[in-house]
Motif scaffolding. Structure first.
Motif, PDB file in Angstrom:
ATOM      1  N   ASP A 163       0.818  -1.209   0.000  1.00 58.02           N
ATOM      2  CA  ASP A 163       0.000   0.000   0.000  1.00 58.02           C
ATOM      3  C   ASP A 163       0.857   1.267   0.000  1.00 58.02           C
ATOM      4  N   GLN A 164       2.064   1.189   0.585  1.00 55.24           N
ATOM      5  CA  GLN A 164       2.968   2.346   0.554  1.00 55.24           C
ATOM      6  C   GLN A 164       3.504   2.571  -0.865  1.00 55.24           C
ATOM      7  N   VAL A 165       3.804   1.492  -1.568  1.00 55.00           N
ATOM      8  CA  VAL A 165       4.274   1.614  -2.950  1.00 55.00           C
ATOM      9  C   VAL A 165       3.157   2.178  -3.819  1.00 55.00           C
ATOM     10  N   LYS A 166       1.912   1.736  -3.590  1.00 57.78           N
ATOM     11  CA  LYS A 166       0.780   2.272  -4.345  1.00 57.78           C
ATOM     12  C   LYS A 166       0.618   3.761  -4.059  1.00 57.78           C
ATOM     13  N   GLU A 167       0.750   4.146  -2.781  1.00 57.78           N
ATOM     14  CA  GLU A 167       0.633   5.567  -2.428  1.00 57.78           C
ATOM     15  C   GLU A 167       1.760   6.370  -3.076  1.00 57.78           C
ATOM     16  N   LEU A 168       2.965   5.797  -3.114  1.00 55.27           N
ATOM     17  CA  LEU A 168       4.085   6.465  -3.782  1.00 55.27           C
ATOM     18  C   LEU A 168       3.760   6.696  -5.255  1.00 55.27           C
ATOM     19  N   ARG A 169       3.218   5.674  -5.918  1.00 55.46           N
ATOM     20  CA  ARG A 169       2.818   5.817  -7.331  1.00 55.46           C
ATOM     21  C   ARG A 169       1.762   6.908  -7.496  1.00 55.46           C
ATOM     22  N   ASP A 170       0.768   6.904  -6.620  1.00 54.06           N
ATOM     23  CA  ASP A 170      -0.308   7.899  -6.692  1.00 54.06           C
ATOM     24  C   ASP A 170       0.230   9.308  -6.470  1.00 54.06           C
ATOM     25  N   LEU A 171       1.091   9.470  -5.476  1.00 55.19           N
ATOM     26  CA  LEU A 171       1.663  10.789  -5.190  1.00 55.19           C
ATOM     27  C   LEU A 171       2.535  11.275  -6.341  1.00 55.19           C
ATOM     28  N   ALA A 172       3.331  10.369  -6.907  1.00 57.75           N
ATOM     29  CA  ALA A 172       4.181  10.740  -8.040  1.00 57.75           C
ATOM     30  C   ALA A 172       3.321  11.119  -9.240  1.00 57.75           C
ATOM     31  N   GLY A 173       2.244  10.380  -9.458  1.00 59.74           N
ATOM     32  CA  GLY A 173       1.342  10.677 -10.569  1.00 59.74           C
ATOM     33  C   GLY A 173       0.652  12.020 -10.407  1.00 59.74           C
ATOM     34  N   ALA A 174       0.479  12.439  -9.166  1.00 61.80           N
ATOM     35  CA  ALA A 174      -0.153  13.733  -8.877  1.00 61.80           C
ATOM     36  C   ALA A 174       0.876  14.862  -8.822  1.00 61.80           C
ATOM     37  N   ASN A 175       2.136  14.550  -9.172  1.00 61.04           N
ATOM     38  CA  ASN A 175       3.206  15.546  -9.208  1.00 61.04           C
ATOM     39  C   ASN A 175       3.481  16.143  -7.825  1.00 61.04           C
ATOM     40  N   THR A 176       3.384  15.318  -6.792  1.00 57.23           N
ATOM     41  CA  THR A 176       3.637  15.747  -5.419  1.00 57.23           C
ATOM     42  C   THR A 176       5.138  15.899  -5.194  1.00 57.23           C
ATOM     43  N   PRO A 177       5.591  16.986  -4.587  1.00 59.38           N
ATOM     44  CA  PRO A 177       7.016  17.154  -4.306  1.00 59.38           C
ATOM     45  C   PRO A 177       7.543  16.038  -3.392  1.00 59.38           C
ATOM     46  N   VAL A 178       8.800  15.654  -3.600  1.00 59.30           N
ATOM     47  CA  VAL A 178       9.400  14.564  -2.829  1.00 59.30           C
ATOM     48  C   VAL A 178       9.371  14.872  -1.330  1.00 59.30           C
ATOM     49  N   GLY A 179       9.550  16.111  -0.948  1.00 62.90           N
ATOM     50  CA  GLY A 179       9.505  16.478   0.468  1.00 62.90           C
ATOM     51  C   GLY A 179       8.147  16.187   1.090  1.00 62.90           C
ATOM     52  N   VAL A 180       7.083  16.438   0.352  1.00 62.68           N
ATOM     53  CA  VAL A 180       5.733  16.158   0.840  1.00 62.68           C
ATOM     54  C   VAL A 180       5.514  14.651   0.901  1.00 62.68           C
ATOM     55  N   MET A 181       5.986  13.933  -0.136  1.00 61.57           N
ATOM     56  CA  MET A 181       5.896  12.469  -0.130  1.00 61.57           C
ATOM     57  C   MET A 181       6.582  11.913   1.113  1.00 61.57           C
ATOM     58  N   SER A 182       7.736  12.481   1.439  1.00 58.07           N
ATOM     59  CA  SER A 182       8.514  12.033   2.586  1.00 58.07           C
ATOM     60  C   SER A 182       7.700  12.136   3.880  1.00 58.07           C
ATOM     61  N   MET A 183       7.014  13.251   4.048  1.00 58.48           N
ATOM     62  CA  MET A 183       6.196  13.439   5.251  1.00 58.48           C
ATOM     63  C   MET A 183       5.004  12.489   5.260  1.00 58.48           C
ATOM     64  N   LYS A 184       4.349  12.334   4.128  1.00 55.24           N
ATOM     65  CA  LYS A 184       3.160  11.482   4.063  1.00 55.24           C
ATOM     66  C   LYS A 184       3.499  10.006   4.269  1.00 55.24           C
TER      67      LYS A 184
END
Length: 67
Positions: free
Chosen positions: A15-36
């Motif tokens: 589920d974390q890998v899926k969330e990573l894919r979703d966040l990357a697809g939404a163009n989320t900054p890596v810093g925000v991904m890190s916190m989430k």
């Protein structure tokens, strides 16, 4: 051998890998991904590379569709 992040030593759950894919697809900054995801930016970049997930923003106009 399971992929592990460099900072926490914890395996990545599916589920974390899926969330990573979703966040990357939404163009989320890596810093925000890190916190989430609770992972370091280095761990995010490493996992994205190993899963062939692009963290680069799509080549789109910041002003939207100009047509």
């Amino acid at each position: 051998m399971a992929d592990r992040s460099s900072d926490s030593g914890q395996e990545w759950a599916d589920d974390q890998v899926k969330e990573l894919r979703d966040l990357a697809g939404a163009n989320t900054p890596v810093g925000v991904m890190s916190m989430k995801l609770g992972r370091s930016e280095a761990a995010i970049r490493s996992k994205a590379q190993s899963e062939d997930i692009s963290l680069l923003p799509p080549n789109r106009s910041p002003y939207g569709d100009m047509s």
